[in-house]
Design an enzyme around this catalytic site. Structure first.
Site, PDB file in Angstrom:
ATOM      1  N   LYS A 252     -38.958  43.109  17.624  1.00  0.00           N
ATOM      2  CA  LYS A 252     -37.949  42.720  16.638  1.00  0.00           C
ATOM      3  C   LYS A 252     -38.170  43.397  15.278  1.00  0.00           C
ATOM      4  O   LYS A 252     -38.351  42.731  14.251  1.00  0.00           O
ATOM      5  CB  LYS A 252     -37.923  41.203  16.476  1.00  0.00           C
ATOM      6  CG  LYS A 252     -37.555  40.464  17.762  1.00  0.00           C
ATOM      7  CD  LYS A 252     -37.515  38.971  17.569  1.00  0.00           C
ATOM      8  CE  LYS A 252     -37.147  38.272  18.873  1.00  0.00           C
ATOM      9  NZ  LYS A 252     -37.137  36.804  18.749  1.00  0.00           N
TER      10      LYS A 252
ATOM     11  N   ASP B  27     -20.041  42.529  -2.411  1.00  0.00           N
ATOM     12  CA  ASP B  27     -18.784  43.234  -2.182  1.00  0.00           C
ATOM     13  C   ASP B  27     -17.844  42.249  -1.498  1.00  0.00           C
ATOM     14  O   ASP B  27     -18.079  41.826  -0.363  1.00  0.00           O
ATOM     15  CB  ASP B  27     -19.042  44.446  -1.296  1.00  0.00           C
ATOM     16  CG  ASP B  27     -17.766  45.202  -0.917  1.00  0.00           C
ATOM     17  OD1 ASP B  27     -16.689  44.805  -1.381  1.00  0.00           O
ATOM     18  OD2 ASP B  27     -17.860  46.168  -0.157  1.00  0.00           O
TER      19      ASP B  27
ATOM     20  N   ASP C 178     -13.545  45.202  -6.457  1.00  0.00           N
ATOM     21  CA  ASP C 178     -13.804  44.011  -5.643  1.00  0.00           C
ATOM     22  C   ASP C 178     -15.307  43.727  -5.534  1.00  0.00           C
ATOM     23  O   ASP C 178     -15.749  43.076  -4.598  1.00  0.00           O
ATOM     24  CB  ASP C 178     -13.200  44.170  -4.251  1.00  0.00           C
ATOM     25  CG  ASP C 178     -13.712  45.411  -3.527  1.00  0.00           C
ATOM     26  OD1 ASP C 178     -14.511  46.166  -4.116  1.00  0.00           O
ATOM     27  OD2 ASP C 178     -13.315  45.634  -2.367  1.00  0.00           O
TER      28      ASP C 178
END
Length: 349
Positions: free
Chosen positions: A275, A330, A225
């Site tokens: 951040k 994926d 996949d």
């Protein structure tokens, strides 16, 4: 020495541009030169991947990964001597320089311009349920879902055959008969396909226990996949170069913490990072395994790849990671499926 000038770059070239130069031709190398075209060093695909593993950014200068002591040949050196040097140094390309150190050509092993043929077994894992892609997988196994007008597994198969791999084993379980009906014996793709039929879920490594005989060459394994443009020839060469028992392809994954991260020591603030971006290497679902690694897999038992690699590491055997810098997705969720559908035409056609 056809088109060798296209491999020339300067020392300020970024890794991103160097990758473009390496990938744009069949010579698979970049030659770094100064303003007088004197050779400063060479850069291969492997050099760049090792740089990525060290933390280099694609915007860094090529000097971060430069091989400053490459094997070179002198101008007018006999071809048989150059070929002997290639065999001795185990290289496919040798820059040719004049008496002043200027690049005047690039000698290559002729076979590198052609597609070699590999007898290595390629195992494609296509037995999953695809639960997160329901209702698309209610009647169709995930590897047969169409992206870009063809089944995911067909694109994977074609990518392998492009690099000379034609010996396939496909592991099937859920609606496996549909996969077998579609691909048959593989002759439509100039390949040879046999099937590993799982009567129960065996995991991403356990299905290798169904191989009818122990291979005598490294085995390539890939989830059915994943869509990617990985150069499988380079992957196998990388595995051999590092003399690994098991090689795992990895993908760089990063995410930004949406808050200021505070580092503390008891009650004291040591640092505040606003951040921050966290970067990791994650499993890309593509592997190369030596036959000896297959001996570590229990038969008729669920066993996944991470467990196999943990076992190899615990035995202090050699492992390697191959960083995937090419396109990779994926297709595990609906948004991944939609993204791949939108990008397919630009990447694979």
């Amino acid at each position: 020495m056809k088109d060798w000038r296209k491999t020339l770059i300067n020392a300020d070239t970024t890794l991103r541009e160097t990758i473009r130069v390496i990938d744009s031709g069949a010579l698979r190398i970049a030659l770094v030169v100064d303003a007088d075209q004197k050779l400063l060093g060479t850069v291969s695909d492997g050099d760049i991947r090792r740089g990525i593993l060290r933390g280099c950014s694609l915007e860094d200068s090529v000097q971060q990964v430069l091989n400053r002591t490459p094997t070179v040949a002198a101008q007018n050196e006999a071809k048989d001597q150059i070929l002997a040097l290639m065999r001795l140094k185990q290289v496919y390309q040798i820059p040719v320089i004049d008496g002043e150190g200027r690049v005047v050509g690039l000698e290559i092993v002729e076979r590198i311009l052609e597609t070699p043929q590999y007898d290595n077994c390629v195992v494609l894992m296509a037995g999953g349920l695809g639960s997160r892609l329901k209702p698309l997988t209610d009647d169709t196994p995930k590897p047969l879902l169409k992206v870009g007008g063809k089944p995911i597994l067909e694109t994977i198969l074609e990518n392998f055959t492009h690099y000379g791999f034609t010996n396939f084993k496909i592991s099937v379980n859920y609606k496996g008969e549909l996969i077998e009906d579609y691909f048959g014996d593989g002759s439509r793709w100039g390949a040879r396909i046999e099937y590993l039929r799982e009567s129960k879920k065996l995991g991403t490594a356990g299905a290798l226990g169904l191989l009818p005989e122990r291979p005598n060459l490294p085995v390539l394994v890939m989830n059915g996949d994943v869509l990617t443009k990985v150069n499988f020839q380079q992957l196998l060469e990388f595995h051999r170069e590092h003399q690994a028992l098991a090689t795992m392809c990895v993908r760089e994954y990063d995410f930004q913490v949406p808050y200021g991260v505070v580092t503390v020591d008891k009650h004291r603030i040591l640092n505040i990072e606003e951040k921050p971006v966290q970067r990791f290497f994650v499993n890309a679902g593509i592997y190369v395994l030596e036959p000896e690694a297959l001996d570590l897999i229990p038969r008729d038992t669920f066993f996944d790849m991470p467990t196999l690699f943990e076992k190899v590491v615990s035995l202090k055997k050699e492992t390697a990671v191959f960083p995937v810098r090419e396109y990779w997705v994926d297709i595990g969720r609906m948004d991944d499926f939609q993204r791949a559908e939108g990008e397919f035409g630009q990447v694979f056609e």
